[in-house]
Write an enzyme that holds these catalytic residues in place. Structure first.
Site, PDB file in Angstrom:
ATOM      1  N   ARG A  49      -8.091   8.688   3.648  1.00  0.00           N
ATOM      2  CA  ARG A  49      -9.213   7.335   3.061  1.00  0.00           C
ATOM      3  C   ARG A  49      -9.797   7.228   4.379  1.00  0.00           C
ATOM      4  NH1 ARG A  49      -8.987   2.085   4.239  1.00  0.00           N
ATOM      5  NH2 ARG A  49      -6.790   2.347   5.079  1.00  0.00           N
ATOM      6  N   ARG A  82       1.154  10.485  13.757  1.00  0.00           N
ATOM      7  CA  ARG A  82       2.183   9.898  12.845  1.00  0.00           C
ATOM      8  C   ARG A  82       2.971   9.169  13.953  1.00  0.00           C
ATOM      9  NH1 ARG A  82       4.304  12.210   8.724  1.00  0.00           N
ATOM     10  NH2 ARG A  82       5.178  10.199   8.784  1.00  0.00           N
ATOM     11  N   LYS A 104       0.853  -1.341   0.103  1.00  0.00           N
ATOM     12  CA  LYS A 104      -0.032  -0.061   0.020  1.00  0.00           C
ATOM     13  C   LYS A 104       0.803   1.184  -0.065  1.00  0.00           C
ATOM     14  CE  LYS A 104      -0.766   0.265   5.116  1.00  0.00           C
ATOM     15  NZ  LYS A 104      -0.064   1.612   5.314  1.00  0.00           N
TER      16      LYS A 104
END
Length: 428
Positions: free
Chosen positions: A139, A157, A87
């Site tokens: 997304r 993060r 991905k």
């Protein structure tokens, strides 16, 4: 007959995180089953996505955040191949001299909820109104805002260990975070999964759950060595997904998502594109497509096959390797392998017209008799060695055609809205 690698040692590039190293070790373990006498050296490399842990991914840029530095070392021949979470590998900007040489069997592609330990809750729907959910994925944010508008979504993060530490730091204010099931399971963090979100509520990322191995497109030895790792259903699903993403366009800043199944040669695929807050979206699907039958398509849909030029790799049987543009056939030996490899093209040639028929094996006459030579083509930058070419071609066309359907439903206007947005995700 199993291929015998030319080298006794291969250098593997990987990111430095615990998850990346676990994934790389799993690839080495699989390779040892086929090549027990080969040595593998792991080279740890830090990418821009690893260095910048403050800004949301979408604000840093779309292209190669977790791959570029690895590809530089690959291009310089400092490493032989790279293990990626597929991905993370862009479908639109893979360097012209690189390919995905193998895709391993896919783990669970779904997303999971990890709830902060002080909450006595087991699912998102049980969390109180206004809870803060950590994720850096546009997304996930767009789909979650659509289905769970009562929550606040904040950038989180870092590698999995860093994100877990942030979730456990109550002062940072996170009530839960969203992460890939596959990553959590590979780290053996199954007990930290509070809930797995079904694709009906959260479609997954292109290639999520699969490991892809990137190598130089002209390194025939490495491509053949890696081909034993290809898992056919996963390769086919990921080619369709990557073709979808390449046609629809996008990267970290574009909320696009898929769901695919491939059972008994039939592909079912859902695709979705949303705006950043989930208030607008287009979604469609293709289903019950027998990939053994050539698919017809409209002429304006592009193909992503590598054209018949310098990017062709002609592979013969275990004793032969054919390669240069004059179709010169040579016996493969360790001493002349470099002269057999095809150099990368100076620039990417234009795509050829769509074809609905697969390439057949090329037959050449050699002094010892007729040699069968397989033409290796790239499908959405993926090598599908030893997999039926009609199926690979049709998988790519399925993904492309699904993207075209979304464009016809209004994806263009959503993409334009996203591109005009000055702020992607607020930085906490």
């Amino acid at each position: 007959m199993q291929y015998v690698p030319l080298r006794s040692k291969y250098k593997i590039g990987t990111r430095q995180s615990e998850l990346a190293l676990v994934q790389t070790e799993s690839v080495i373990e699989q390779l040892h089953k086929f090549y027990p006498n080969i040595e593998y050296e792991v080279i740890k490399i830090k990418t821009i996505g690893d260095k910048n842990l403050l800004d949301p991914l979408a604000n840093i840029g779309d292209k190669g955040l977790f791959t570029k530095e690895l590809e530089v070392e690959l291009d310089r021949n400092n490493i032989d191949f790279v293990v990626h979470s597929l991905k993370d590998v862009p479908s639109t900007v893979l360097p012209p001299n690189m390919v995905i040489g193998a895709i391993l069997e896919r783990a669970d592609p779904r997303d999971a909820v990890v709830i902060a330990p002080w909450h006595k809750k087991t699912s998102l729907s049980e969390l109180p109104h206004g809870s803060v959910i950590g994720t850096s994925s546009t997304r996930r944010i767009a789909q979650l805002k659509l289905n769970y508008p009562q929550f606040t979504y904040k950038n989180i993060r870092g590698n999995m260990n860093t994100r877990w530490e942030k979730l456990n730091n109550r002062e940072l204010g996170y009530d839960a975070m969203i992460a890939a099931v596959a990553g959590l399971q590979r780290l053996k963090w199954n007990d930290r999964i509070s809930e797995i979100i079904e694709p009906d509520r959260l479609l997954y990322a292109i290639g999520q759950g699969a490991l892809g191995i990137e190598c130089r497109h002209n390194d025939i030895d490495t491509i053949r060595m890696l081909s034993v790792l290809n898992h056919e259903p996963t390769v086919i699903r990921c080619i369709a997904e990557r073709a979808f993403l390449r046609r629809i366009g996008g990267g970290c800043s574009i909320p696009n998502a898929v769901r695919t199944t491939y059972i008994e040669k039939e592909l079912v695929m859902d695709g979705m594109l949303l705006n950043l807050d989930g208030s607008r979206f287009v979604k469609d699907h293709v289903e019950n497509l027998d990939l053994t039958i050539p698919i017809t398509t409209t002429k304006h849909v592009p193909t992503f096959f590598v054209p018949h030029s310098d990017d062709e790799l002609l592979l013969a049987d275990d004793e032969m390797q054919a390669a240069d543009r004059r179709n010169l056939k040579r016996k493969r030996t360790e001493s002349d392998i470099d002269s057999v490899l095809v150099p990368p093209p100076a620039q990417q040639p234009p795509s050829p017209p769509l074809s609905t028929t697969s390439s057949t094996a090329t037959t050449s006459a050699a002094s010892t008799g007729t040699e069968t030579v397989s033409l290796l083509r790239h499908y959405a930058h993926v090598c599908g060695v030893n997999i039926n070419e009609t199926i690979l071609e049709n998988a790519e066309l399925c993904g492309t055609n699904l993207a075209v359907k979304l464009m016809q439903l209004g994806a263009d206007s959503i993409l334009e809205e996203i591109q005009q947005s000055s702020v992607i995700i607020p930085t906490p």
